[in-house]
Design a protein around this motif. Structure first.
Motif, PDB file in Angstrom:
ATOM      1  N   THR A  91      -1.001  -2.916  48.462  1.00 55.40           N
ATOM      2  CA  THR A  91      -2.330  -2.350  48.356  1.00 55.40           C
ATOM      3  C   THR A  91      -2.956  -2.688  47.005  1.00 55.40           C
ATOM      4  OG1 THR A  91      -1.842  -0.526  49.864  1.00 55.40           O
ATOM      5  CG2 THR A  91      -3.664  -0.217  48.307  1.00 55.40           C
ATOM      6  N   ALA A  92      -4.134  -3.297  47.051  1.00 55.44           N
ATOM      7  CA  ALA A  92      -4.814  -3.737  45.832  1.00 55.44           C
ATOM      8  C   ALA A  92      -6.157  -4.347  46.213  1.00 55.44           C
ATOM      9  CB  ALA A  92      -3.973  -4.770  45.089  1.00 55.44           C
ATOM     10  N   VAL A  93      -6.954  -4.618  45.192  1.00 59.29           N
ATOM     11  CA  VAL A  93      -8.125  -5.469  45.378  1.00 59.29           C
ATOM     12  C   VAL A  93      -7.667  -6.909  45.155  1.00 59.29           C
ATOM     13  CG1 VAL A  93     -10.443  -6.047  44.602  1.00 59.29           C
ATOM     14  CG2 VAL A  93      -9.698  -3.656  44.614  1.00 59.29           C
ATOM     15  N   TYR A  94      -7.957  -7.762  46.109  1.00 53.53           N
ATOM     16  CA  TYR A  94      -7.555  -9.160  46.039  1.00 53.53           C
ATOM     17  C   TYR A  94      -8.754 -10.017  45.635  1.00 53.53           C
ATOM     18  CZ  TYR A  94      -3.024  -8.147  48.090  1.00 53.53           C
ATOM     19  OH  TYR A  94      -1.743  -7.667  48.297  1.00 53.53           O
ATOM     20  N   TYR A  95      -8.526 -10.847  44.628  1.00 57.71           N
ATOM     21  CA  TYR A  95      -9.576 -11.696  44.086  1.00 57.71           C
ATOM     22  C   TYR A  95      -9.242 -13.161  44.316  1.00 57.71           C
ATOM     23  CZ  TYR A  95     -11.050  -7.518  41.518  1.00 57.71           C
ATOM     24  OH  TYR A  95     -11.466  -6.254  41.176  1.00 57.71           O
ATOM     25  N   CYS A  96     -10.234 -13.904  44.733  1.00 57.81           N
ATOM     26  CA  CYS A  96     -10.109 -15.349  44.864  1.00 57.81           C
ATOM     27  C   CYS A  96     -10.470 -16.001  43.533  1.00 57.81           C
ATOM     28  CB  CYS A  96     -11.043 -15.842  45.965  1.00 57.81           C
ATOM     29  SG  CYS A  96     -11.081 -17.624  46.181  1.00 57.81           S
ATOM     30  N   ASN A  97      -9.744 -17.043  43.185  1.00 56.31           N
ATOM     31  CA  ASN A  97     -10.008 -17.797  41.958  1.00 56.31           C
ATOM     32  C   ASN A  97     -10.080 -19.282  42.283  1.00 56.31           C
ATOM     33  OD1 ASN A  97      -8.346 -19.554  39.792  1.00 56.31           O
ATOM     34  ND2 ASN A  97      -9.691 -18.113  38.748  1.00 56.31           N
ATOM     35  N   ALA A  98     -10.984 -19.967  41.609  1.00 51.99           N
ATOM     36  CA  ALA A  98     -11.061 -21.429  41.738  1.00 51.99           C
ATOM     37  C   ALA A  98     -11.261 -22.040  40.362  1.00 51.99           C
ATOM     38  CB  ALA A  98     -12.202 -21.836  42.661  1.00 51.99           C
ATOM     39  N   ASN A  99     -10.437 -23.014  40.047  1.00 54.04           N
ATOM     40  CA  ASN A  99     -10.624 -23.811  38.836  1.00 54.04           C
ATOM     41  C   ASN A  99     -11.271 -25.121  39.272  1.00 54.04           C
ATOM     42  OD1 ASN A  99      -9.346 -26.098  36.936  1.00 54.04           O
ATOM     43  ND2 ASN A  99      -9.624 -24.207  35.787  1.00 54.04           N
ATOM     44  N   LEU A 100     -12.518 -25.321  38.843  1.00 56.09           N
ATOM     45  CA  LEU A 100     -13.254 -26.451  39.390  1.00 56.09           C
ATOM     46  C   LEU A 100     -14.177 -27.075  38.355  1.00 56.09           C
ATOM     47  CD1 LEU A 100     -16.432 -25.454  39.999  1.00 56.09           C
ATOM     48  CD2 LEU A 100     -15.244 -24.083  41.706  1.00 56.09           C
ATOM     49  N   ARG A 101     -14.553 -28.307  38.666  1.00 51.61           N
ATOM     50  CA  ARG A 101     -15.512 -29.028  37.824  1.00 51.61           C
ATOM     51  C   ARG A 101     -16.866 -28.952  38.507  1.00 51.61           C
ATOM     52  NH1 ARG A 101     -14.501 -35.202  36.113  1.00 51.61           N
ATOM     53  NH2 ARG A 101     -12.866 -34.187  34.903  1.00 51.61           N
ATOM     54  N   THR A 102     -17.870 -28.526  37.746  1.00 52.40           N
ATOM     55  CA  THR A 102     -19.192 -28.400  38.335  1.00 52.40           C
ATOM     56  C   THR A 102     -19.889 -29.756  38.378  1.00 52.40           C
ATOM     57  OG1 THR A 102     -20.325 -27.952  36.255  1.00 52.40           O
ATOM     58  CG2 THR A 102     -19.351 -26.064  37.410  1.00 52.40           C
ATOM     59  N   ALA A 103     -20.741 -29.911  39.367  1.00 52.73           N
ATOM     60  CA  ALA A 103     -21.479 -31.166  39.511  1.00 52.73           C
ATOM     61  C   ALA A 103     -22.586 -31.290  38.467  1.00 52.73           C
ATOM     62  CB  ALA A 103     -22.057 -31.264  40.920  1.00 52.73           C
ATOM     63  N   ARG A 104     -23.095 -30.148  38.047  1.00 54.15           N
ATOM     64  CA  ARG A 104     -24.259 -30.177  37.145  1.00 54.15           C
ATOM     65  C   ARG A 104     -23.860 -30.572  35.726  1.00 54.15           C
ATOM     66  NH1 ARG A 104     -27.185 -26.761  33.845  1.00 54.15           N
ATOM     67  NH2 ARG A 104     -25.705 -25.055  34.109  1.00 54.15           N
ATOM     68  N   THR A 105     -22.747 -30.009  35.230  1.00 59.22           N
ATOM     69  CA  THR A 105     -22.375 -30.246  33.832  1.00 59.22           C
ATOM     70  C   THR A 105     -21.146 -31.143  33.685  1.00 59.22           C
ATOM     71  OG1 THR A 105     -20.901 -28.343  33.676  1.00 59.22           O
ATOM     72  CG2 THR A 105     -23.259 -27.949  33.271  1.00 59.22           C
ATOM     73  N   GLY A 106     -20.354 -31.249  34.755  1.00 62.82           N
ATOM     74  CA  GLY A 106     -19.119 -32.014  34.655  1.00 62.82           C
ATOM     75  C   GLY A 106     -18.009 -31.271  33.936  1.00 62.82           C
ATOM     76  N   ARG A 107     -18.270 -30.026  33.549  1.00 61.08           N
ATOM     77  CA  ARG A 107     -17.254 -29.250  32.837  1.00 61.08           C
ATOM     78  C   ARG A 107     -16.429 -28.432  33.827  1.00 61.08           C
ATOM     79  NH1 ARG A 107     -20.124 -26.065  28.095  1.00 61.08           N
ATOM     80  NH2 ARG A 107     -17.940 -25.586  27.633  1.00 61.08           N
ATOM     81  N   THR A 108     -15.230 -28.074  33.384  1.00 64.03           N
ATOM     82  CA  THR A 108     -14.310 -27.332  34.235  1.00 64.03           C
ATOM     83  C   THR A 108     -14.304 -25.853  33.852  1.00 64.03           C
ATOM     84  OG1 THR A 108     -12.900 -29.262  34.555  1.00 64.03           O
ATOM     85  CG2 THR A 108     -11.918 -27.100  34.979  1.00 64.03           C
ATOM     86  N   PHE A 109     -14.411 -24.991  34.850  1.00 66.83           N
ATOM     87  CA  PHE A 109     -14.431 -23.546  34.626  1.00 66.83           C
ATOM     88  C   PHE A 109     -13.574 -22.846  35.671  1.00 66.83           C
ATOM     89  CE2 PHE A 109     -17.773 -23.375  31.518  1.00 66.83           C
ATOM     90  CZ  PHE A 109     -18.608 -24.442  31.812  1.00 66.83           C
ATOM     91  N   ASP A 110     -13.229 -21.614  35.354  1.00 67.56           N
ATOM     92  CA  ASP A 110     -12.625 -20.710  36.326  1.00 67.56           C
ATOM     93  C   ASP A 110     -13.717 -19.820  36.905  1.00 67.56           C
ATOM     94  OD1 ASP A 110      -9.546 -20.463  34.599  1.00 67.56           O
ATOM     95  OD2 ASP A 110      -9.798 -21.033  36.704  1.00 67.56           O
ATOM     96  N   TYR A 111     -13.718 -19.705  38.236  1.00 63.60           N
ATOM     97  CA  TYR A 111     -14.652 -18.821  38.911  1.00 63.60           C
ATOM     98  C   TYR A 111     -13.877 -17.801  39.727  1.00 63.60           C
ATOM     99  CZ  TYR A 111     -18.428 -22.002  37.699  1.00 63.60           C
ATOM    100  OH  TYR A 111     -19.347 -22.751  37.004  1.00 63.60           O
ATOM    101  N   TRP A 112     -14.517 -16.622  39.898  1.00 63.59           N
ATOM    102  CA  TRP A 112     -13.866 -15.514  40.605  1.00 63.59           C
ATOM    103  C   TRP A 112     -14.755 -14.992  41.715  1.00 63.59           C
ATOM    104  CZ3 TRP A 112      -8.921 -14.034  39.470  1.00 63.59           C
ATOM    105  CH2 TRP A 112      -8.392 -14.530  38.280  1.00 63.59           C
ATOM    106  N   GLY A 113     -14.122 -14.564  42.796  1.00 64.20           N
ATOM    107  CA  GLY A 113     -14.838 -13.856  43.837  1.00 64.20           C
ATOM    108  C   GLY A 113     -15.047 -12.395  43.442  1.00 64.20           C
TER     109      GLY A 113
END
Length: 122
Positions: A91-113
């Motif tokens: 039992t918990a809150v489940y969060y999605c994570n993605a480590n991705l490179r954005t098309a606009r800046t070309g930089r890599t970030f972590d994003y969360w649901g």
């Protein structure tokens, strides 16, 4: 702008199953990894399972090995978490994570649901 949309949480009895889904959308050039974390009340957020989008290698928390399976659909930028033999301690809150490179800046970030609640109770 990148968005992660989660679905599939809910209430389930011990021993039951749930399947979480998380789709990434927006200005995405490439996705390196996707994963699921969870946070129970009074506890720190912990990694549940992760998957590398190229090659598909996976890793799991010891507490879920043999019960949970992470998979991905690269064409849809979507990751799934099949959870079987659920226990009250899942039992918990489940969060999605993605480590991705954005098309606009070309930089890599972590994003969360935004998180989805999973409650295992009789």
């Amino acid at each position: 702008q990148v968005q992660l949309d989660e679905s599939g949480g809910g209430l389930v009895q011990p021993g039951g199953s749930l399947r979480l889904s998380c789709g990434a959308s927006g200005s995405i050039f490439s996705i390196n990894t996707m994963g699921w974390y969870r946070q129970a009340p009074g506890k720190e957020r912990e990694l549940v399972a992760g998957i590398v989008t190229t090659g598909g290698s996976t890793n799991y928390a010891d507490s879920v090995k043999g019960r949970f399976t992470i998979s991905r659909d690269n064409a849809k930028n979507t990751v799934y978490l099949q959870m079987n033999s659920l226990k009250p301690e899942d039992t918990a809150v489940y969060y999605c994570n993605a480590n991705l490179r954005t098309a606009r800046t070309g930089r890599t970030f972590d994003y969360w649901g935004q998180g989805t609640q999973v409650t295992v109770s009789s």
